[in-house]
Enzyme design. Structure first.
Site, PDB file in Angstrom:
ATOM      1  N   HIS A 140       0.788  -1.181   0.073  1.00  0.00           N
ATOM      2  CA  HIS A 140      -0.104  -0.116  -0.027  1.00  0.00           C
ATOM      3  C   HIS A 140       0.835   1.162  -0.195  1.00  0.00           C
ATOM      4  O   HIS A 140       2.144   1.212   0.108  1.00  0.00           O
ATOM      5  CB  HIS A 140      -0.899   0.226   1.232  1.00  0.00           C
ATOM      6  CG  HIS A 140      -0.315  -0.322   2.629  1.00  0.00           C
ATOM      7  ND1 HIS A 140       0.715   0.352   3.074  1.00  0.00           N
ATOM      8  CD2 HIS A 140      -0.628  -1.252   3.335  1.00  0.00           C
ATOM      9  CE1 HIS A 140       1.205   0.132   4.170  1.00  0.00           C
ATOM     10  NE2 HIS A 140       0.482  -1.123   4.422  1.00  0.00           N
TER      11      HIS A 140
HETATM   12  P1  TYD Z   1      -1.850  -3.757   7.588  1.00  0.00           P
HETATM   13  O1  TYD Z   1      -1.777  -2.297   7.209  1.00  0.00           O
HETATM   14  O2  TYD Z   1      -2.460  -4.747   6.712  1.00  0.00           O
HETATM   15  O3  TYD Z   1      -0.672  -4.375   8.003  1.00  0.00           O
HETATM   16  P2  TYD Z   1       0.874  -4.154   7.072  1.00  0.00           P
HETATM   17  O4  TYD Z   1       1.023  -3.055   6.171  1.00  0.00           O
HETATM   18  O5  TYD Z   1       1.817  -4.527   7.847  1.00  0.00           O
HETATM   19  O6  TYD Z   1       0.930  -5.548   6.074  1.00  0.00           O
HETATM   20  O7  TYD Z   1      -2.540  -3.843   8.986  1.00  0.00           O
HETATM   21  C1  TYD Z   1      -2.873  -4.944   9.390  1.00  0.00           C
HETATM   22  C2  TYD Z   1      -4.054  -4.849  10.788  1.00  0.00           C
HETATM   23  O8  TYD Z   1      -3.850  -3.654  11.612  1.00  0.00           O
HETATM   24  C3  TYD Z   1      -5.279  -4.129   9.682  1.00  0.00           C
HETATM   25  O9  TYD Z   1      -6.401  -4.500  10.116  1.00  0.00           O
HETATM   26  C4  TYD Z   1      -5.215  -2.573  10.409  1.00  0.00           C
HETATM   27  C5  TYD Z   1      -4.594  -2.879  11.838  1.00  0.00           C
HETATM   28  N1  TYD Z   1      -3.603  -1.800  11.955  1.00  0.00           N
HETATM   29  C6  TYD Z   1      -4.030  -0.544  13.008  1.00  0.00           C
HETATM   30  O10 TYD Z   1      -5.250  -0.719  13.524  1.00  0.00           O
HETATM   31  N2  TYD Z   1      -3.020   0.139  13.420  1.00  0.00           N
HETATM   32  C7  TYD Z   1      -2.118   0.606  12.726  1.00  0.00           C
HETATM   33  O11 TYD Z   1      -1.385   1.379  13.207  1.00  0.00           O
HETATM   34  C8  TYD Z   1      -1.615  -0.471  11.713  1.00  0.00           C
HETATM   35  C9  TYD Z   1      -0.324  -0.280  11.027  1.00  0.00           C
HETATM   36  C10 TYD Z   1      -2.470  -1.487  11.492  1.00  0.00           C
END
Ligand code: TYD
Length: 311
Positions: free
Chosen positions: A230
């Site tokens: 992303h």
């Molecule tokens: P995600 O953005 O998919 O993780 P990555 O980029 O590391 O692959 O996030 C995983 C889950 O955690 C998603 O449901 C959103 C949640 N999340 C939060 O609630 N707060 C945060 O600061 C982050 C980074 C993720």
């Protein structure tokens, strides 16, 4: 970064300092000058010539308050049928490293695309001139390819790298407030260790370029997992593998890509906003610590790569 510069026509009084900028053989060739005959008189002719021909748009870069001459930025070989021109910039030594070159480049690009209605601005640079190439990449110019050992200069055959910026690429940079992948940087933090072990300190706005609002860490991912995938509209990040290793692929919305290895706990990867990121190749013991400039807000995430490239 200094914004207090302006671009104006070249005046006769600029000749002595212009001479300093153009006496470099390579720079002289970009301005179609014979480097063996560069002197004050040829500078006067150059300035006069610059006022009368539609082939060039040459500007002095000056201090907005003192009118001090800082350098020259120019469009050479303007071709209004092809809507193209060659960009050249040369700053006085004393004016380098203050951000004047960046501001002058943005001003002449604005003039190229919005006043002259060009489609394409291009240039070449000696392949070995890494400092200049880093600067051009930071401005958003796109690398097109290399002419190997193309010119005989300074007693050797030298290669040239070609860069361009198309109008649609310029518009993209201007409108979306995007970042370039060349702004993504590895930061080496000092080890403050002694015989008791190591210690690394990260302080917002001291050794990373933002205040830290949020910290999260990623672990338990294996070598087959790809995380991230992303871009964030507002958040900047600094990623540190405090344990183990991983790789980060950073892509900007012009499609330029760079891969970074995080393999030491005193190395952080700074990612500005609007950079697509994939985290992958995690070692089984990897703990990836992420410092963020913003609180979590799911709506600032761009999760479609195709949408990101359209920005
Ligand atoms: P995600 O953005 O998919 O993780 P990555 O980029 O590391 O692959 O996030 C995983 C889950 O955690 C998603 O449901 C959103 C949640 N999340 C939060 O609630 N707060 C945060 O600061 C982050 C980074 C993720």
């Amino acid at each position: 970064m200094k914004n207090n510069i302006s671009l104006r026509s070249l005046y006769k009084k600029d000749a002595p300092l212009l001479l300093e900028c153009l006496s470099n053989t390579t720079i002289a060739s970009y301005f179609h000058l014979d480097s063996n005959h560069i002197n004050l008189d040829s500078m006067y002719n150059f300035i006069q010539d610059s006022q009368v021909t539609p082939l060039y748009s040459r500007f002095a870069i000056t201090d907005i308050e003192t009118d001090e001459y800082l350098g020259i930025v120019s469009l050479e070989n303007i071709n209004l049928s092809n809507k193209s021109a060659e960009y050249v910039i040369s700053l006085r030594k004393e004016a380098q490293a203050f951000g004047y070159g960046y501001v002058a480049t943005m001003k002449i690009l604005e003039y190229s695309f919005n006043t002259l209605d060009l489609q394409r601005v291009y240039f070449n640079v000696l392949s070995k001139n890494e400092t200049a190439i880093n600067f051009f990449e930071r401005c958003g110019f796109v690398y097109e390819g290399e002419f190997s050992e193309h010119i005989f200069i300074q007693n050797e055959f030298q290669s040239l790298k070609w860069f361009r910026l198309m109008k649609h690429e310029y518009d993209k940079i201007m409108m979306s407030g995007t970042s370039s992948v060349y702004d993504v940087k590895l930061i080496e933090f000092a080890h403050l260790g002694d015989d008791r072990g190591q210690l690394v300190v990260v302080e917002g706005r001291h050794n990373i370029p933002f205040d830290i609002k949020r910290i999260f860490y990623i672990y338990g991912s294996d070598s087959k997992v790809v995380r991230g995938q992303h871009a964030n509209r507002h958040s900047a990040f600094c990623m540190i593998n405090v344990r183990g290793t991983s790789k980060i692929r950073a892509i900007d919305c012009n499609g330029n890509e760079k891969v970074f290895n995080l393999d030491r706990p005193n190395i952080g990867l700074y990612l500005p906003k609007m950079i697509w990121k994939d985290m992958y190749d995690f070692s089984s013991d990897s703990v990836l610590l992420v410092l963020s400039s913003e609180y979590y807000d799911g709506s600032e995430y761009i999760r479609s790569y195709d949408d990101f490239l359209l920005l």
